[in-house]
Design a protein around this motif. Structure first.
Motif, mmCIF file in Angstrom:
data_model
loop_
_atom_site.group_PDB
_atom_site.id
_atom_site.type_symbol
_atom_site.label_atom_id
_atom_site.label_comp_id
_atom_site.label_asym_id
_atom_site.label_seq_id
_atom_site.Cartn_x
_atom_site.Cartn_y
_atom_site.Cartn_z
ATOM 1 N N ILE A 99 23.948 39.878 53.391
ATOM 2 C CA ILE A 99 22.471 40.241 53.873
ATOM 3 C C ILE A 99 21.810 39.647 52.714
ATOM 4 O O ILE A 99 20.739 39.080 53.168
ATOM 5 N N GLU A 148 18.973 42.464 62.504
ATOM 6 C CA GLU A 148 19.994 43.559 63.107
ATOM 7 C C GLU A 148 20.137 44.596 61.877
ATOM 8 O O GLU A 148 19.783 45.802 61.853
ATOM 9 N N TRP A 149 20.545 44.207 60.682
ATOM 10 C CA TRP A 149 20.950 44.987 59.724
ATOM 11 C C TRP A 149 19.599 45.608 58.895
ATOM 12 O O TRP A 149 19.747 46.854 58.908
ATOM 13 N N GLY A 173 20.620 49.150 61.267
ATOM 14 C CA GLY A 173 21.443 49.585 60.223
ATOM 15 C C GLY A 173 20.944 50.840 59.572
ATOM 16 O O GLY A 173 19.921 51.125 59.068
ATOM 17 N N GLU A 175 21.625 38.730 62.580
ATOM 18 C CA GLU A 175 22.301 39.454 61.813
ATOM 19 C C GLU A 175 21.263 40.207 60.698
ATOM 20 O O GLU A 175 21.596 41.430 60.554
ATOM 21 N N MET A 192 29.346 43.680 52.492
ATOM 22 C CA MET A 192 28.331 43.523 53.890
ATOM 23 C C MET A 192 27.048 42.897 52.875
ATOM 24 O O MET A 192 26.251 42.082 53.201
ATOM 25 N N SER A 193 26.612 43.628 51.932
ATOM 26 C CA SER A 193 25.149 43.743 51.362
ATOM 27 C C SER A 193 24.977 42.147 50.709
ATOM 28 O O SER A 193 24.019 41.873 50.632
#
Length: 179
Positions: free
Chosen positions: A5, A79-80, A84, A76, A1-2
């Motif tokens: 991002i 939001e992250w 998160g 996204e 995921m990182s």
């Protein structure tokens, strides 16, 4: 995921970019905080396009694609960043080595730590040079907070290695700096 991002962040700050351009920007910026190879970046860009986070704005010669972040990609990323909770788990080979230092002879452990301190001293010089050159950054401020964190972390680890080596040497009755 990182990685996803990180790429969304680069596209946000850099604008439309090819995979090659993103990989080069990654190497000179985010790579100091999160590592990724070219072989990881290109497949991730394809997945991101399939997921609607980026679009291929243009296709050039030899399959060169220019990617643009979409509204969904911006959502996204936002939001992250806002909602998160980053992983706090640590998997550090350096920490594992520190844990196992007592399995070495004191002079070996101290020498290992002094070598690490030298590596961190050199790394600190690199990071401080990047910070000194911030006036030439294409996007002022982008990455500055992460760079400051990296400088502080590197300084702490360097100091820890030097101090721990000295402590081991004192406990063993060795002169400072080894035998």
């Amino acid at each position: 995921m990182s990685l996803r991002i990180a790429l969304l962040g680069l596209l946000t700050t850099s604008g439309p970019s090819s995979g090659y351009d993103l990989a080069k920007r990654f190497e000179s910026s985010i790579n100091h905080a999160w590592q990724a190879r070219h072989s990881q970046i290109y497949p991730e860009l394809n997945k991101m396009a399939a997921d609607g986070l980026v679009t291929v704005e243009e296709e050039g010669p030899r399959g060169r694609k220019t990617y643009t972040i979409t509204a969904e990609g911006r959502r996204e990323l936002r939001e992250w960043l806002l909602e998160g909770t980053p992983s706090r788990s640590i998997r550090s080979e350096g920490a594992l080595r520190a844990f196992l230092l007592p399995t070495l002879e004191p002079h070996e452990a101290a020498a290992r730590l002094r070598a690490e301190a030298e590596v961190y001293t050199a790394r600190l010089a690199e990071l401080e040079a990047l910070m000194a050159a911030k006036s030439s950054w294409k996007r002022p401020g982008f990455g500055e907070h992460a760079l400051e964190l990296g400088i502080r972390q590197t300084r702490v680890v360097r100091d820890w290695a030097e101090e721990t080596a000295a402590e081991i040497e004192r406990a063993a009755g060795d002169p400072p700096g080894g035998r």
